[in-house]
Design an enzyme around this catalytic site. Structure first.
Site, PDB file in Angstrom:
ATOM      1  N   SER A 107       0.794  -1.237   0.000  1.00  0.00           N
ATOM      2  CA  SER A 107       0.000   0.000   0.000  1.00  0.00           C
ATOM      3  C   SER A 107       0.825   1.285   0.000  1.00  0.00           C
ATOM      4  O   SER A 107       0.266   2.353  -0.243  1.00  0.00           O
ATOM      5  CB  SER A 107      -0.899   0.037   1.230  1.00  0.00           C
ATOM      6  OG  SER A 107      -2.091  -0.613   0.939  1.00  0.00           O
ATOM      7  N   TYR A 122      -3.369  -2.353 -10.508  1.00  0.00           N
ATOM      8  CA  TYR A 122      -3.310  -2.137  -9.050  1.00  0.00           C
ATOM      9  C   TYR A 122      -2.409  -3.177  -8.374  1.00  0.00           C
ATOM     10  O   TYR A 122      -1.556  -2.846  -7.547  1.00  0.00           O
ATOM     11  CB  TYR A 122      -4.739  -2.182  -8.489  1.00  0.00           C
ATOM     12  CG  TYR A 122      -4.785  -2.212  -6.978  1.00  0.00           C
ATOM     13  CD1 TYR A 122      -4.500  -1.071  -6.234  1.00  0.00           C
ATOM     14  CD2 TYR A 122      -5.091  -3.386  -6.289  1.00  0.00           C
ATOM     15  CE1 TYR A 122      -4.510  -1.107  -4.848  1.00  0.00           C
ATOM     16  CE2 TYR A 122      -5.105  -3.420  -4.902  1.00  0.00           C
ATOM     17  CZ  TYR A 122      -4.822  -2.285  -4.191  1.00  0.00           C
ATOM     18  OH  TYR A 122      -4.813  -2.315  -2.818  1.00  0.00           O
ATOM     19  N   VAL A 142       1.032  -3.853   3.795  1.00  0.00           N
ATOM     20  CA  VAL A 142       0.961  -5.182   4.406  1.00  0.00           C
ATOM     21  C   VAL A 142       2.218  -6.028   4.163  1.00  0.00           C
ATOM     22  O   VAL A 142       2.338  -7.119   4.702  1.00  0.00           O
ATOM     23  CB  VAL A 142      -0.300  -5.981   3.976  1.00  0.00           C
ATOM     24  CG1 VAL A 142      -1.565  -5.354   4.519  1.00  0.00           C
ATOM     25  CG2 VAL A 142      -0.352  -6.175   2.481  1.00  0.00           C
ATOM     26  N   LYS A 189       0.543   3.412  -2.935  1.00  0.00           N
ATOM     27  CA  LYS A 189      -0.648   4.247  -3.182  1.00  0.00           C
ATOM     28  C   LYS A 189      -0.309   5.738  -3.129  1.00  0.00           C
ATOM     29  O   LYS A 189      -0.969   6.562  -3.763  1.00  0.00           O
ATOM     30  CB  LYS A 189      -1.741   3.921  -2.152  1.00  0.00           C
ATOM     31  CG  LYS A 189      -2.293   2.499  -2.298  1.00  0.00           C
ATOM     32  CD  LYS A 189      -3.186   2.127  -1.119  1.00  0.00           C
ATOM     33  CE  LYS A 189      -3.727   0.709  -1.234  1.00  0.00           C
ATOM     34  NZ  LYS A 189      -4.485   0.280  -0.051  1.00  0.00           N
ATOM     35  N   TYR A 240      -4.859   3.303   7.855  1.00  0.00           N
ATOM     36  CA  TYR A 240      -6.205   2.720   7.926  1.00  0.00           C
ATOM     37  C   TYR A 240      -6.888   3.135   9.223  1.00  0.00           C
ATOM     38  O   TYR A 240      -6.857   4.313   9.584  1.00  0.00           O
ATOM     39  CB  TYR A 240      -6.141   1.185   7.792  1.00  0.00           C
ATOM     40  CG  TYR A 240      -5.228   0.736   6.698  1.00  0.00           C
ATOM     41  CD1 TYR A 240      -5.480   1.118   5.388  1.00  0.00           C
ATOM     42  CD2 TYR A 240      -4.100  -0.041   6.944  1.00  0.00           C
ATOM     43  CE1 TYR A 240      -4.638   0.722   4.357  1.00  0.00           C
ATOM     44  CE2 TYR A 240      -3.261  -0.436   5.915  1.00  0.00           C
ATOM     45  CZ  TYR A 240      -3.537  -0.050   4.643  1.00  0.00           C
ATOM     46  OH  TYR A 240      -2.709  -0.438   3.643  1.00  0.00           O
TER      47      TYR A 240
HETATM   48  N1  GLU Z   1      -2.300  -5.111  -2.150  1.00  0.00           N
HETATM   49  C1  GLU Z   1      -2.855  -5.069  -0.831  1.00  0.00           C
HETATM   50  C2  GLU Z   1      -4.369  -5.252  -0.927  1.00  0.00           C
HETATM   51  O1  GLU Z   1      -4.970  -4.801  -1.867  1.00  0.00           O
HETATM   52  C3  GLU Z   1      -2.512  -3.758  -0.221  1.00  0.00           C
HETATM   53  C4  GLU Z   1      -2.957  -3.642   1.216  1.00  0.00           C
HETATM   54  C5  GLU Z   1      -1.944  -2.973   2.105  1.00  0.00           C
HETATM   55  O2  GLU Z   1      -0.745  -2.949   1.854  1.00  0.00           O
HETATM   56  O3  GLU Z   1      -2.370  -2.475   3.148  1.00  0.00           O
HETATM   57  O4  GLU Z   1      -4.959  -5.846  -0.055  1.00  0.00           O
END
Ligand code: GLU
Length: 310
Positions: free
Chosen positions: A70, A194, A264, A73, A246
């Site tokens: 993530s 993505y 993650v 992003k 989050y």
């Molecule tokens: N590729 C992971 C997902 O879509 C990213 C989530 C993350 O890193 O928090 O669940």
């Protein structure tokens, strides 16, 4: 506690942190929902702090590549903001979600407009923007990331495929947004992009380098045609502070007090504007999907150096 000065011995602080973290051994779990990430050795730990002037301090597995997940992003959003500017905020909000990263509940009653670009639904909208706006999204995004780090960053196609093979929740989020008119392109095409962006691999050193310039708010940040204005860079920091962790974003602001972003894959990157950028990597995650040791390491860092944005 020592006070933050330009003469701070960050090297000694990182060593102290590594020692104190030993009592956190065994806390957290590597994510099992992405099969390839479940195979990662949970005992690895690395940290890198680079000052805005470019002096670097490293400890542990700081030169080992990991999946940034993530954290990517923030980088995709940088390009999307450059292209759509304020129009982007018609498709995605800037509010903390207070929900898990892949939650679908809010998305339904908020009409397919994700709360922010750092939860999965928001990042999928940003991926849709890049698929629409870039001629060769995969190649151009990679070139942008390589440009800002100055390193040979690559995707890990095996991790991307692994996530795709079990990506039921992301598929659900994407179709819900498609149904509500907030996804323009083919769902499969958007998700392929993505998953690839999430599979980017970096070391702690490369991650700190990539985000260092978000902290130099007086200087333009970006690469090629995608350069953030000072006000856009400040807003990226605001988003990282309020939405970067989050439903643990408040906790991170409270305990650490820096803008940052987690993934993650077990990495966290955070920055103290005009002073430093720090990255930490330890794969086991807490219940909210953030690196257990990484959260503690950064809390210790700002406690020991006496410096946060507040
Ligand atoms: N590729 C992971 C997902 O879509 C990213 C989530 C993350 O890193 O928090 O669940």
């Amino acid at each position: 506690m020592c006070m933050l000065t330009d003469m701070m011995d960050y090297g000694a602080v990182l060593c102290e942190i590594a020692v104190e973290l030993k009592e956190f051994e065994g806390k957290g779990k590597v994510p099992s929902y992405i099969p390839e990430l479940a195979k990662v050795d949970p005992n690895q730990f690395g940290m890198c702090l680079t000052t805005v002037e470019g002096t670097r301090y490293e400890i542990g597995d700081s030169q080992v590549k990991f999946s940034i997940q993530s954290i990517s992003k923030v980088l995709s959003l940088t390009i999307a903001i450059n292209i759509l500017r304020s129009d982007l905020w018609k498709r995605v909000g800037v509010e903390p979600s207070g929900n898990p990263f892949n939650s679908i509940v809010q998305l339904e009653y908020e009409n397919g407009i994700p709360r922010n670009p750092f939860i999965n639904a928001g990042a999928i909208v940003i991926a849709d923007v890049l698929v629409s706006q870039l001629k060769r999204p995969k190649e151009e995004f990679l070139a942008f990331v390589q440009g800002i780090t100055g390193s040979d960053i690559q995707y890990n196609e095996q991790v991307a495929q692994s996530e795709k093979s079990v990506g039921y929740m992301n598929t659900s989020l994407a179709y819900m947004m498609k149904e509500k008119g907030n996804l323009v392109n083919d769902v499969e095409e958007v998700l392929d992009f993505y998953y690839l962006q999430c599979s980017l691999e970096m070391t702690c050193v490369e991650l700190a380098e990539a985000f260092r310039n978000f902290g130099e708010t007086g200087k333009p940040f970006g690469h090629g045609e995608y350069i953030l204005t000072m006000s856009q860079a400040l807003r990226m920091n605001a988003l990282m502070l309020t939405c970067g962790f989050y439903d643990e974003s408040g906790e991170f602001a409270f305990e650490v007090g820096l803008p940052g972003k987690s993934g993650v894959g077990g990495a966290i990157v955070a920055l103290l504007p005009e002073r430093y950028c720090v990255s930490v990597w330890s794969p086991p995650l807490n219940k909210k999907g953030n690196s257990s040791k990484g959260m503690k390491a950064l809390e210790l860092l700002t406690t020991k150096t006496g410096g946060s944005i507040f």
